[in-house]
Scaffold this active site. Structure first.
Site, PDB file in Angstrom:
ATOM      1  CE  LYS A  33      37.685  37.116  35.909  1.00  0.00           C
ATOM      2  NZ  LYS A  33      37.264  36.561  37.159  1.00  0.00           N
TER       3      LYS A  33
HETATM    4  C1  LIG Z   1      37.002  36.723  38.571  1.00  0.00           C
HETATM    5  C2  LIG Z   1      37.420  35.758  39.602  1.00  0.00           C
HETATM    6  C3  LIG Z   1      36.518  35.233  40.536  1.00  0.00           C
HETATM    7  C4  LIG Z   1      35.126  35.761  40.716  1.00  0.00           C
HETATM    8  O1  LIG Z   1      34.319  35.724  39.650  1.00  0.00           O
HETATM    9  P1  LIG Z   1      33.008  36.650  39.625  1.00  0.00           P
HETATM   10  O2  LIG Z   1      32.265  36.110  38.468  1.00  0.00           O
HETATM   11  O3  LIG Z   1      33.477  38.048  39.421  1.00  0.00           O
HETATM   12  O4  LIG Z   1      32.303  36.463  40.916  1.00  0.00           O
HETATM   13  C5  LIG Z   1      36.947  34.256  41.388  1.00  0.00           C
HETATM   14  N1  LIG Z   1      38.210  33.810  41.379  1.00  0.00           N
HETATM   15  C6  LIG Z   1      39.118  34.307  40.530  1.00  0.00           C
HETATM   16  C7  LIG Z   1      40.493  33.748  40.562  1.00  0.00           C
HETATM   17  C8  LIG Z   1      38.763  35.318  39.637  1.00  0.00           C
HETATM   18  O5  LIG Z   1      39.679  35.835  38.812  1.00  0.00           O
END
Ligand SMILES: *Cc1c(COP(=O)(O)O)cnc(C)c1O
Length: 406
Positions: free
Chosen positions: A216
């Site tokens: 992210k």
């Molecule tokens: C990555 C992501 C999530 C989930 O995040 P995690 O930390 O992996 O649980 C939720 N929504 C979107 C749109 C994502 O890209």
């Protein structure tokens, strides 16, 4: 048999068709770089090690310690809101939000179909039902024009997912949420740093969830944050994250809570990442600028959306492949793999998933299905060099030119 574990939902049984059959291409290290260029990897160039060492040196390795509160405060400030509540993941953040909104059986939440399972799963785990909406062709995010038709008296919330770093049409969604008296939840997991009409992602609805997973915009390895300006909701989320211990009488519980606490070790990483957030965001945008320029005149390659008054942070540099390109999306991925370049398909829409497929739903989701068939993302790490970006772009050009010759 009485002793039985959970069984998978079988696509054949529910009638779900595997519209997207694509798996993963084989990856061979590139001759030029001697490695596979991954779709994404974190950039840890600041105080990460120093802060993690401080946790180890001081013994504050669990969910108390100075980094957690500092990280939350600073993260919320970066989003232009008052409260930040850190938790174990983006999915946990969403689960906390829907639980805190009091959702349960009989309730419905509007969710875009083109996204990862987290959001719909978090709704489902409360007992409520996710109701899907197609994408808008221009930005690939939820289409506000199709939302209204899905609202029923049972609808309690609307989720806006800023897909691949591009904010949703938030003015339109806010108007619908206000008129129909719904909670507006931002899933900003992919969009830390994005801006819509001068306002940062995280401040565009009632409450927002972010993910801190390694790919992210900023990362703590695993982790999540909720931000909101709603004082009462923030206090409730903070409590639910920590088993909802009663404030007056410890070990007394008036809510069903979770252990979704982030550790000081993770928050240490997060604080170091936040200190360099502007640079980390700028790197992704610079990747997109370079790819855009290099791929501009290539037929059949639609670049990620750019919209006036919107800052797309290009979490992933996502492109859509048209017939004019000469080879299909899947063939392109195989060819890239041979050159040591990893790529990924778009999400498989949720309405097609065995767990959510509903044979009674005749809405149709043509835009999301088309994007899922033709979309892929290219290496998008903040750490990519200009040389690597150019190698990816020239490889795509080469694959197109070879296809033309055939
Ligand atoms: C990555 C992501 C999530 C989930 O995040 P995690 O930390 O992996 O649980 C939720 N929504 C979107 C749109 C994502 O890209």
């Amino acid at each position: 048999m009485s002793r039985r574990i959970l069984q998978p939902v079988r696509a054949e049984k529910v009638g779900a068709q595997k519209l997207v059959t694509w798996g993963r291409p084989t990856l061979t290290p590139s001759a030029r770089f001697g490695r596979v260029i991954p779709v994404c990897e974190p950039v840890l160039l600041g105080n990460e090690r120093r802060y993690v060492d401080e946790c180890l040196d001081t013994n504050w390795i669990s969910s108390k310690g100075r980094f957690i509160r500092e990280f939350e405060t600073r993260f919320a400030a970066a989003c232009g809101v008052r409260h930040g509540v850190a938790c174990t993941s983006g999915t946990a953040a969403l689960h906390l939000i829907f639980h805190a909104l009091g959702l349960g059986p009989g309730d419905e939440v509007i969710v875009p179909t083109l996204t990862i399972a987290s959001n719909a799963n978090a709704v489902r785990l409360t007992g409520a039902r996710p109701v899907f909406v197609d994408s808008e062709p221009r930005t690939w995010t939820v289409d506000p024009a199709r939302v209204e038709a899905k609202i029923t008296p049972r609808t309690k919330a609307l989720t806006a997912i800023h897909l691949y770093g591009h904010p949703c049409d938030m003015a339109a969604l806010r108007e619908i949420a206000r008129r129909r008296d719904l909670w507006l939840v931002e899933d900003a997991a992919e969009a830390f740093g994005a801006v819509d009409h001068g306002r940062p992602a995280g401040s565009l609805g009632d409450v927002a969830a972010f993910s801190l997973y390694a790919n992210k915009m900023i990362t703590t390895g695993e982790g999540g944050v909720i931000v909101t300006d709603h004082d009462e909701l923030a206090a409730l989320l903070r409590s639910l994250r920590d088993l909802a211990f009663d404030e007056e009488t410890y070990f007394w519980h008036r809510y069903v809570g979770f252990n979704y606490r982030l550790t000081n070790l993770q928050a240490a990483l997060g604080l170091a990442q936040l200190e360099r957030a502007d640079d980390l965001i700028a790197r992704r945008i610079a990747n997109a600028d370079r790819y855009d320029a290099a791929l501009r005149d290539l037929p059949g390659v639609t670049p990620p959306p750019r919209t006036p008054q919107v800052r797309n942070v290009f979490w992933m540099y996502a492109v859509v492949i048209g017939d004019e390109f000469g080879v299909s999306r899947d063939e392109l991925m195989i060819e890239l793999g041979r050159r040591g370049i990893e790529s990924k398909t778009f999400f498989i829409p949720l309405h097609l998933q065995p767990i959510y497929f509903d044979p009674q739903d005749h809405t149709g989701y043509p835009v999301a299905e088309d994007l899922a068939r033709r979309g892929l993302y290219l290496p998008s790490s903040g750490g990519l060099t200009a040389d690597e970006l150019d190698y990816v772009a020239s490889s795509i050009r080469e694959i197109h030119q070879q296809a033309k010759k055939k």
